[in-house]
Design an enzyme around this catalytic site. Sequence first.
Site, PDB file in Angstrom:
ATOM      1  N   HIS A   6     -17.369 -34.667  72.932  1.00 38.82           N
ATOM      2  CA  HIS A   6     -15.939 -35.065  74.149  1.00 38.82           C
ATOM      3  C   HIS A   6     -15.950 -36.481  74.304  1.00 38.82           C
ATOM      4  O   HIS A   6     -14.929 -36.803  74.798  1.00 38.82           O
ATOM      5  CB  HIS A   6     -16.400 -34.018  75.120  1.00 38.82           C
ATOM      6  N   ASN A  57      -8.887 -48.098  71.322  1.00 36.52           N
ATOM      7  CA  ASN A  57      -8.736 -48.386  72.467  1.00 36.52           C
ATOM      8  C   ASN A  57      -9.720 -47.709  73.271  1.00 36.52           C
ATOM      9  O   ASN A  57     -10.062 -46.416  73.020  1.00 36.52           O
ATOM     10  CB  ASN A  57      -7.247 -48.090  73.157  1.00 36.52           C
ATOM     11  N   HIS A  62     -12.155 -38.654  74.445  1.00 33.00           N
ATOM     12  CA  HIS A  62     -12.934 -38.335  72.886  1.00 33.00           C
ATOM     13  C   HIS A  62     -13.145 -39.624  72.207  1.00 33.00           C
ATOM     14  O   HIS A  62     -12.311 -40.522  72.127  1.00 33.00           O
ATOM     15  CB  HIS A  62     -12.124 -37.275  72.209  1.00 33.00           C
ATOM     16  N   HIS A 102     -12.440 -42.039  69.319  1.00 36.24           N
ATOM     17  CA  HIS A 102     -11.616 -41.742  68.274  1.00 36.24           C
ATOM     18  C   HIS A 102     -10.863 -43.386  68.288  1.00 36.24           C
ATOM     19  O   HIS A 102     -10.935 -44.012  69.328  1.00 36.24           O
ATOM     20  CB  HIS A 102     -10.537 -40.781  68.740  1.00 36.24           C
ATOM     21  N   GLN A 114      -7.182 -45.055  65.825  1.00 39.26           N
ATOM     22  CA  GLN A 114      -5.988 -44.903  65.396  1.00 39.26           C
ATOM     23  C   GLN A 114      -5.719 -45.845  64.120  1.00 39.26           C
ATOM     24  O   GLN A 114      -6.442 -46.875  64.268  1.00 39.26           O
ATOM     25  CB  GLN A 114      -4.866 -44.843  66.343  1.00 39.26           C
TER      26      GLN A 114
END
Length: 382
Positions: free
Chosen positions: A144, A184, A195, A197, A199
């Site tokens: 998470h 970011n 979470h 991650h 892009q």
Amino acid sequence: MPSITKRVHTLADGRELIYFDDADTALAPDRAPDLRHPEARPATATMRQDPLTGEWVSIAAARQNRVFLPPAELDPLAPATPSNPSEVPSNYDVAVFENKSPSFGPAITDADAPQSLEDLAAIGIGRARTSVGRCEVVCFSPEHEGSFGSLTPSRARTVIEAWADRTAALSALPNVQQVFPFENRGEAIGVTLRHPHGQIYAYPYITPRTTRLIASVEQYGPTLFTDILKSERSSERVVLTGEHWTAFVPFAARWPIEVHMLPHRQVADFAETSDAERGELATLYLRLLRGVDALYETQTPYIAAWHQAPVAVHRSDIRLMLQLTSPRRAADKLKYLAGSESAMGAWIGDVPPERAAQLVREAIARADRDSPVHPTDGEAAR
């Protein structure tokens, strides 16, 4: 030797979902289907030209509906459960899927799409084009909370493999001019999901930053990146180096924390990197990020931007480059882009680059001592 495995699936609404399994994965190969009721995808946005600069602005109203800092039990990037029908139906190592609320796409082609780079470069009043392209989400982990810096070397290597795979695939789509992987990190940057991650944007134009870079290359000559790397490697601003990569604070750093990383040979993007370069990057990049986090007692917000050459031009003289930036200028202070930077693009640096490099080197040394990064046996062998 075990290798990273790619598994392609489709979400209920037709979006592509790709699992990348670690070389040392503990997961079974089967994946659950997406059983959610398919929802209509948003209309592709429209981009408008600013005639004062020639730049294009995508007006993507659907992004207003994206999730904002949800609780862990409603994490849309976590593996799906009966109470949380998320974007990823199964447990995973790394997962990549098309963004539900994209800035570019979902359309790849359209009658009003840009016709060519020449079409995009023309200046006029009220010019608009369809924001064709693709935006993808790269989930670094099923956990998470976290970031790239919290990954294992094996998982970091899997993410890098995903970047390379998606760079090649997105570059082959019609109307895509440039592919941009980024992360970011931190609410101070504007992150809306905790979470871990990143892009990937596939733009229908060459971005303003790269357009300015092209002008510099054309004025200076094709050895610009070679000469920059040679100069920086002989300076006191180097913070980390290996056989294939060097990280340094640039000579004219804009941000209080700014680190660039370049490969030692000419590679236009992740798709052109070798297995050895990807393997070394997995550990060097982790050391850099953990060092940046060790600058202060709390985690450092940052933007990790992987600049890549455009799809069709300057492939032999624009080099893949990391630009890691943070607005943090002290433990309890941020640099805000006020009048000079925001309105005029005229930057004023707060920290001398040589001093910043010293601080980052010291922080990397502390992080190496307190939380050393060691490649796994499989990682070392690749």
